[in-house]
Design an enzyme around this catalytic site. Sequence first.
Site, PDB file in Angstrom:
ATOM      1  N   HIS A 203       0.874  -1.179   0.000  1.00 43.68           N
ATOM      2  CA  HIS A 203       0.000   0.000   0.000  1.00 43.68           C
ATOM      3  C   HIS A 203       0.910   1.228   0.000  1.00 43.68           C
ATOM      4  O   HIS A 203       2.028   1.170   0.523  1.00 43.68           O
ATOM      5  CB  HIS A 203      -0.840  -0.052   1.279  1.00 43.68           C
TER       6      HIS A 203
ATOM      7  N   ASP B 128       2.977  -4.553   8.052  1.00 42.66           N
ATOM      8  CA  ASP B 128       1.771  -3.755   7.862  1.00 42.66           C
ATOM      9  C   ASP B 128       0.586  -4.703   8.059  1.00 42.66           C
ATOM     10  O   ASP B 128       0.281  -5.529   7.200  1.00 42.66           O
ATOM     11  CB  ASP B 128       1.788  -3.151   6.449  1.00 42.66           C
TER      12      ASP B 128
ATOM     13  N   GLN C  70      -4.589  -5.179   6.947  1.00 40.62           N
ATOM     14  CA  GLN C  70      -5.586  -6.091   6.381  1.00 40.62           C
ATOM     15  C   GLN C  70      -5.561  -7.472   7.022  1.00 40.62           C
ATOM     16  O   GLN C  70      -6.396  -8.311   6.681  1.00 40.62           O
ATOM     17  CB  GLN C  70      -5.358  -6.244   4.866  1.00 40.62           C
TER      18      GLN C  70
ATOM     19  N   LYS D 159     -10.608  -1.162  10.551  1.00 43.38           N
ATOM     20  CA  LYS D 159     -10.728  -2.316   9.659  1.00 43.38           C
ATOM     21  C   LYS D 159     -11.121  -3.573  10.429  1.00 43.38           C
ATOM     22  O   LYS D 159     -11.277  -4.645   9.860  1.00 43.38           O
ATOM     23  CB  LYS D 159      -9.424  -2.547   8.900  1.00 43.38           C
TER      24      LYS D 159
ATOM     25  N   CYS E 219      -4.732   2.358  -3.719  1.00 44.97           N
ATOM     26  CA  CYS E 219      -3.470   2.873  -3.148  1.00 44.97           C
ATOM     27  C   CYS E 219      -2.337   1.880  -3.329  1.00 44.97           C
ATOM     28  O   CYS E 219      -1.449   1.756  -2.459  1.00 44.97           O
ATOM     29  CB  CYS E 219      -3.626   3.233  -1.669  1.00 44.97           C
TER      30      CYS E 219
HETATM   31  N1  C6P Z   1      -6.432   0.396   2.836  1.00 50.09           N
HETATM   32  C1  C6P Z   1      -8.304   0.021   1.323  1.00 50.09           C
HETATM   33  O1  C6P Z   1      -9.411   0.298   0.856  1.00 50.09           O
HETATM   34  P1  C6P Z   1      -5.104   3.580   7.241  1.00 50.09           P
HETATM   35  O2  C6P Z   1      -5.688   4.448   6.173  1.00 50.09           O
HETATM   36  O3  C6P Z   1      -3.919   4.220   7.901  1.00 50.09           O
HETATM   37  O4  C6P Z   1      -6.132   3.064   8.196  1.00 50.09           O
HETATM   38  O5  C6P Z   1      -4.580   2.254   6.490  1.00 50.09           O
HETATM   39  C2  C6P Z   1      -3.685   2.375   5.431  1.00 50.09           C
HETATM   40  C3  C6P Z   1      -3.426   1.032   4.843  1.00 50.09           C
HETATM   41  C4  C6P Z   1      -2.169   0.484   4.980  1.00 50.09           C
HETATM   42  N2  C6P Z   1      -1.893  -0.743   4.529  1.00 50.09           N
HETATM   43  C5  C6P Z   1      -2.823  -1.498   3.936  1.00 50.09           C
HETATM   44  C6  C6P Z   1      -2.482  -2.884   3.478  1.00 50.09           C
HETATM   45  C7  C6P Z   1      -4.117  -1.000   3.746  1.00 50.09           C
HETATM   46  O6  C6P Z   1      -5.035  -1.751   3.160  1.00 50.09           O
HETATM   47  C8  C6P Z   1      -4.420   0.317   4.183  1.00 50.09           C
HETATM   48  C9  C6P Z   1      -5.768   0.918   3.926  1.00 50.09           C
HETATM   49  C10 C6P Z   1      -7.762   0.856   2.455  1.00 50.09           C
HETATM   50  O7  C6P Z   1      -7.654  -0.922   0.894  1.00 50.09           O
HETATM   51  C11 C6P Z   1      -7.807   2.299   2.108  1.00 50.09           C
HETATM   52  S1  C6P Z   1      -6.763   2.708   0.762  1.00 50.09           S
END
Ligand code: C6P
Length: 414
Positions: free
Chosen positions: A131, A208, A211, A234, A372
């Site tokens: 991401h 990370d 997910q 999430k 992203c």
């Molecule tokens: N992915 C998706 O629709 P935040 O925004 O900080 O809570 O998470 C960022 C982030 C980082 N790593 C991974 C693997 C992610 O999936 C995400 C967030 C969302 O897939 C929004 S782009």
Amino acid sequence: MIKEAQIRESYEVEQVRREFPILRREVKGKPLIYFDNAATTQKPQQVIDALTGYYTGYNANIHRGIHTLAEEATAAFENTRDAVQRFIGADSREEIIFTRGTTEGINLVAYTWGRQNIKAGDEIIISAMEHHSNIVPWQVLCEEKGAKLKVIPVNEKGELLFEEYIKLLGPRTKMVSVVHASNALGTINPVRQIIDAAHKAGAVTLIDGAQSTAHLDINVRDLDCDFFALSAHKLYGPTGTGVLYGKKELLEAMPVFQGGGEMIKEVSFEKTTYNQLPYKYEAGTPNIADTIAFKAALDFIYRIGKEQIRRHEEDLLGYATAQLRAIRGLKIIGEAAEKTSVISFVVDNAHPQDLGILLDNQGIAVRTGHHCTQPLMDFFCIPGTTRASFAAYNTRAEIDELAAGLQKAIKLLS
Ligand code: C6P
């Protein structure tokens, strides 16, 4: 071994659904079908109650006041820290740093550990399925320090090429930062082996977990990762709060991130000394309400059963994969052997955005675009995908609606 049908029967999905008030609403005159769970999950009533409970019952700033409300708020906030420690199997509560979410957690490490430890010529390894949150902070650091970003490639199924990773490791590798489960493909990476190999090369590791935390059992001790970042929203919790786990000795040695209230021990114009862990990294008034409600989300997961949720989602993933594969012109992007409940796909002659709009017209929420993960989309030579991602409250009947809705949309676009 429990058979799939038995799992479906033993899991009371209708009961789970009743806990999510938003699932009673309609979109464009149709019952909402929410398949954008990888972006953010919906929130059960007990999370909403925890939020309103704080504001109606004991709203106060934390760690500062001696009055009753301040004490109640502080206790509730710190209870979440204990709950997260148990949830991810950390050794101590001092290793649990509250952040705004995964993005802030990764940035915290890049700005503190990174600036202290990365020098010109050093190497940082990430993967091709990261991401942007796990690309850009390292890129910024590399530019500043004259270090090099190296990327583990993926294959056509969307799996990391482990042998290539091993080749990238070397004496200059200082950090390996990889995604546990890909948001765009669903691929679950073999992080345990990735971490082991990184440690053998003398590198520090960051996972990370944005997910993975909602779908897999996380035990940071077993994984032996040095840092692990996650977002509450999430996993049925509120937005704007999350956690950075870090091994105590690393967190203690790192310089501070933001300066302000709470992170200090003593301040004078000549010198400031810093607070102990975890407060050293929690400058200013934090997101109190959402962090308190995050514990309610973890309670919800424990009550329903993480294993039960995982099996239910696996069933939905298998069912949806079969349904979508049967649609002519549809190609699934990401067919790794190990996946979370995410299906990304492209359809011949149909732009993902058009598909998304036509599905929304039928009350079905999916995500479209590059998610992203632009470099990953470049690898597959596509501008983006349509993505359906499943959670505890989704049903096979909803997947039938998705398949029918897609057929309808494809006909309209052809
Ligand atoms: N992915 C998706 O629709 P935040 O925004 O900080 O809570 O998470 C960022 C982030 C980082 N790593 C991974 C693997 C992610 O999936 C995400 C967030 C969302 O897939 C929004 S782009």
